[in-house]
Design a protein around this motif. Structure first.
Motif, short mmCIF file in Angstrom:
data_model
loop_
_atom_site.label_atom_id
_atom_site.label_comp_id
_atom_site.label_asym_id
_atom_site.label_seq_id
_atom_site.Cartn_x
_atom_site.Cartn_y
_atom_site.Cartn_z
N GLU A 188 27.23 40.67 93.90
CA GLU A 188 28.48 41.15 93.30
C GLU A 188 29.00 40.17 92.26
OE1 GLU A 188 30.08 44.09 93.58
OE2 GLU A 188 28.24 44.64 94.64
N SER A 189 28.87 38.88 92.55
CA SER A 189 29.32 37.86 91.61
C SER A 189 28.51 37.91 90.31
CB SER A 189 29.19 36.47 92.25
OG SER A 189 29.57 35.46 91.36
N GLU A 218 29.40 44.40 84.69
CA GLU A 218 30.19 45.62 84.79
C GLU A 218 31.40 45.56 83.85
OE1 GLU A 218 29.56 47.49 89.19
OE2 GLU A 218 30.89 45.75 89.05
N LEU A 245 26.91 40.62 89.15
CA LEU A 245 27.08 41.91 88.48
C LEU A 245 28.47 42.09 87.88
CD1 LEU A 245 25.26 44.40 90.89
CD2 LEU A 245 24.45 43.51 88.70
N LYS A 246 29.45 41.38 88.41
CA LYS A 246 30.84 41.59 87.96
C LYS A 246 31.02 41.43 86.46
CE LYS A 246 35.62 40.43 89.09
NZ LYS A 246 36.52 39.64 89.97
N ASP A 268 35.43 51.79 88.88
CA ASP A 268 34.01 52.10 89.07
C ASP A 268 33.41 52.57 87.75
OD1 ASP A 268 31.51 52.75 89.98
OD2 ASP A 268 32.18 54.16 91.53
N GLU A 303 25.07 39.81 99.43
CA GLU A 303 25.91 40.80 98.75
C GLU A 303 26.95 40.12 97.87
OE1 GLU A 303 27.68 43.57 101.39
OE2 GLU A 303 25.79 44.45 102.03
N ASP A 304 27.52 39.02 98.37
CA ASP A 304 28.52 38.29 97.59
C ASP A 304 27.91 37.73 96.31
OD1 ASP A 304 30.45 38.80 99.45
OD2 ASP A 304 30.31 36.86 100.47
#
Length: 286
Positions: free
Chosen positions: A220-221, A227, A223-224, A85, A216-217
């Motif tokens: 997340e894809s 991050e 933003l990964k 995180d 959401e998927d």
């Protein structure tokens, strides 16, 4: 020499259980602060003892190594949690709002270490060229309190500190620029396209949310990789923080290093304490 401490044991437990969660790091941090306070007392006792009876240099080096290993333990733990995180590590809720206001990429700015050293040694170096002037004119000073503290830094040491500060500021700037590039990707074409697409879907369905899991998927894809970029920047920033501490301590004599580590721990612990008190006061007033 390894650090055998409750914070290190806590880290081992979290890694073994694969549970480096947000609250877990807060507990680790509280434990680490308690250990830092105990080490501060050890440093102060050693400095006072040295003023009356010189302490064996091997004992000084052993204490310094233990303190530096404690810092290494902190950054090693932080790196582990960052992989799970990174956003929590960059916006730490376990710090006060005062500390948050002065954060640089999830921690203290490395160049602050030099200002701390200058403040404790009584040098005022704000004016351009002042350091070079001091290096040329300084003579060895003595102190009446501890016999040999940060007021007796030699011209050679000052010159080396100056060079280390120059290199640190350059790398600090490079990391800041890398962070800026990483932040700017949030407005990249894929993110704008995704936000447009989701907004259009909401309009088509009269504001009702459909296929929330699919959205959401996609988020997340997108933003990964961003991050991952943040994780790399934080890793570089923390490595520079630790390297700056190690390099500065190496430039100092053992007893000077003890006084510097006292100043660093006192400042860190007091700012944290003051910040928490201010937050509690503001919370009650709200």
């Amino acid at each position: 020499m390894s650090v055998i401490s409750s914070s290190a044991a806590y880290l081992s437990s979290a890694i073994r259980d694969n549970s480096p969660e947000h609250e877990s790091f807060k507990k680790f941090f509280d434990c680490w602060l308690s250990e830092q306070n105990q080490q501060l007392q050890d440093l102060i006792f050693t400095a006072k003892s040295f003023s009356s009876t010189p302490v064996d240099e091997a004992a000084l080096r052993s204490l310094i190594e233990r303190v530096m290993n404690h810092y290494e333990c902190y950054y090693r733990t932080k790196a582990t949690w960052s992989r799970h995180d990174v956003c929590a590590m960059l916006t730490p809720s376990w710090l006060s709002s005062l500390e948050d206001a002065f954060l640089w990429i999830g921690g203290w700015r490395p160049s602050m270490a030099f200002h701390l050293l200058y403040s404790k040694s009584g040098l005022q170096l704000e004016a351009p060229g002042k350091l070079d002037e001091l290096i040329r004119s300084i003579t060895t000073t003595t102190t009446t309190t501890t016999g040999q503290d940060l007021a007796d830094i030699s011209p050679e040491q000052l010159s080396r500190v100056n060079e280390l500060q120059r290199r640190t500021i350059i790398e600090e700037k490079e990391i800041s620029e890398e962070m800026a590039r990483c932040q700017e990707t949030l407005a990249g074409p894929d993110m704008v396209e995704l936000s447009d697409m989701v907004s259009e879907q909401l309009g088509t369905n009269n504001g009702s949310i459909v296929d929330d899991v699919g959205e959401e998927d996609r988020v997340e894809s997108a933003l990964k990789p961003r991050e991952k970029g943040l994780e790399e920047v934080l890793k570089r920033a923390d490595e520079l923080r630790l390297k700056t501490l190690n390099d500065l301590v190496d430039l100092l004599t053992p007893i000077q290093a003890v006084h510097f580590l006292i100043a660093a721990a006192q400042l860190h612990l007091k700012i944290h304490e003051w910040g928490k008190k201010r937050d509690a006061k503001h919370h009650l007033a709200a």
